[in-house]
Design a protein around this motif. Sequence first.
Motif, mmCIF file in Angstrom:
data_model
loop_
_atom_site.group_PDB
_atom_site.id
_atom_site.type_symbol
_atom_site.label_atom_id
_atom_site.label_comp_id
_atom_site.label_asym_id
_atom_site.label_seq_id
_atom_site.Cartn_x
_atom_site.Cartn_y
_atom_site.Cartn_z
ATOM 1 N N GLU A 195 0.823 -1.268 0.053
ATOM 2 C CA GLU A 195 -0.023 0.142 -0.026
ATOM 3 C C GLU A 195 0.775 1.214 -0.015
ATOM 4 O O GLU A 195 0.268 2.340 0.174
ATOM 5 C CB GLU A 195 -0.970 0.016 1.291
ATOM 6 N N ILE A 198 3.185 3.131 -4.517
ATOM 7 C CA ILE A 198 1.947 3.698 -5.237
ATOM 8 C C ILE A 198 2.590 4.593 -6.212
ATOM 9 O O ILE A 198 3.399 5.207 -6.109
ATOM 10 C CB ILE A 198 0.856 4.180 -4.480
ATOM 11 N N CYS A 199 1.589 5.102 -7.205
ATOM 12 C CA CYS A 199 1.838 6.233 -8.310
ATOM 13 C C CYS A 199 1.590 7.461 -7.365
ATOM 14 O O CYS A 199 0.559 7.604 -6.944
ATOM 15 C CB CYS A 199 0.757 5.786 -9.233
ATOM 16 N N CYS A 202 -1.856 9.114 -9.253
ATOM 17 C CA CYS A 202 -3.217 8.647 -8.974
ATOM 18 C C CYS A 202 -3.361 7.867 -7.729
ATOM 19 O O CYS A 202 -4.491 7.309 -7.335
ATOM 20 C CB CYS A 202 -3.631 7.825 -10.047
ATOM 21 N N LYS A 203 -2.203 7.298 -7.038
ATOM 22 C CA LYS A 203 -2.200 6.636 -5.623
ATOM 23 C C LYS A 203 -2.504 5.317 -6.206
ATOM 24 O O LYS A 203 -2.875 4.537 -4.817
ATOM 25 C CB LYS A 203 -2.897 7.408 -4.788
ATOM 26 N N LYS A 204 -2.580 4.618 -7.143
ATOM 27 C CA LYS A 204 -3.036 3.336 -7.278
ATOM 28 C C LYS A 204 -1.753 2.606 -6.866
ATOM 29 O O LYS A 204 -0.576 2.992 -7.202
ATOM 30 C CB LYS A 204 -3.503 3.179 -8.849
ATOM 31 N N GLN A 205 -1.983 1.182 -6.226
ATOM 32 C CA GLN A 205 -0.856 0.585 -6.090
ATOM 33 C C GLN A 205 -0.072 -0.017 -7.351
ATOM 34 O O GLN A 205 -0.782 -0.452 -8.491
ATOM 35 C CB GLN A 205 -1.409 -0.843 -5.029
ATOM 36 N N LYS A 209 2.504 -4.235 -11.449
ATOM 37 C CA LYS A 209 2.117 -3.605 -12.663
ATOM 38 C C LYS A 209 3.353 -2.881 -13.166
ATOM 39 O O LYS A 209 4.536 -2.605 -12.661
ATOM 40 C CB LYS A 209 1.042 -2.523 -12.145
ATOM 41 N N CYS A 220 2.499 5.219 -12.705
ATOM 42 C CA CYS A 220 1.870 3.975 -13.612
ATOM 43 C C CYS A 220 1.993 4.772 -14.879
ATOM 44 O O CYS A 220 2.499 5.674 -15.305
ATOM 45 C CB CYS A 220 0.422 3.678 -13.250
ATOM 46 N N CYS A 223 -0.442 7.470 -15.957
ATOM 47 C CA CYS A 223 -0.028 8.845 -15.405
ATOM 48 C C CYS A 223 1.340 9.529 -15.965
ATOM 49 O O CYS A 223 1.560 10.620 -15.955
ATOM 50 C CB CYS A 223 0.166 8.732 -13.804
#
Length: 291
Positions: A195, A198-199, A202-205, A209, A220, A223
Motif C-alpha cells: 500500500e 503507489i503511483c 493517481c495513488k494506485k498500487q 504492474k 503508472c 499517469c
Amino acid sequence: AGPGSYTVGTMSERFDCHYCRDPLHGKKYVQKEGRHCCVKCFEKICANTCIECKKPIGADSKELHFKNRYWHDSCFRCFKCYTSLVNEPFMLRENNKVWCSNCTAAEDAPRCKGCFKPIIAGDQNVEYKKMVWHKNCFTCSQCKQVIGSGSFFPKGDDFYCVSCHEHKFAKTCAKCKNPITSGGLTYQEQPWHSECFICSNCKKQLGGKRFTAVEDQFYCVDCYKECVAKKCAGCKNPITGFGRGTSVVNYEDESWHDYCFKCTKCARGLANKRFVCHNGKIYCAECPKRL
C-alpha cells in the motif's frame, strides 16, 4: 500399644526376663514370640528400628509399619513437606522415603520451563514443541510481558510477542519506515508495503504492474504518459519508453520517437543517420539539395 507382633502389659505372675533373668512380677514387660522380657531388654534386643531416625521403637512408642519397614508415628512424615502421614495416603519412593499424595503428584508433574516449578492439575499452561510453561511464565524475551495464550514468534530459544517481533526482526518499509509484517514487495533491494508502493499521481498500487521511476517518484503507465513523459515532436504523442519506439532521439530542446524521426520530404528514417535542420524541419542529407 505395639503391633500384633508383640504385646505390652504388667506382669501379674512370677516370670523372669528371658534375657537378663530379672523378675518381672509387678513390672511392665513385653511378650514377643512367646518370650517375656523387660522393657529395657526389649528396646535393646527386640525392638524394631525406625527407618527414619534410626533409633529403636520402644514399647511405649506407637509404631507404624509398611512392607517390613518401621517408623515411630512421629517420624512417619512426608519427606518433602514434613506433613504427618498417620491416617493419610502416602507413597514409598526412592531411598525408602515416604511422600504424601500432593508432593508425589507435584514431583511427577511436568516442570515449567520458566520457573522450573511443577505444573499440577488445574494449572493453566502453554505447550510448545514438548515444552510447557505456566501461562503467566510464558513471557516475551524482549519486553517480558506475559504472552500467555496469545500469538508469538519463536526465534531459537527465545519467544517474542507480535509487537516486539515486528520491531526487532521485521523489515522496515522504505517509505513509511514501519515494519512489514506480511506481504510487501522489493524494489531496488528495498522493501515496501504494497500500500506504500503507489503511483505518485493517481495513488494506485503498483505491485505487479508496469511503472516508471522518475527522481524517486513512481508513476503508472497512464499517469506517466499524461503528466511526465515528453511529447514527440513528430506525432505529438508521449514518449513513454514502453512498447514500440523505446529508443528516443533528442535534438536541441525537442524529442522524437526513433520511428518518428524522419526526413520531412522523403520520409526516410533518420535515427542514427546524418540529417540537416532547415527552417525548423528535419531533412536527410540529400533532400535539402532538391529544395
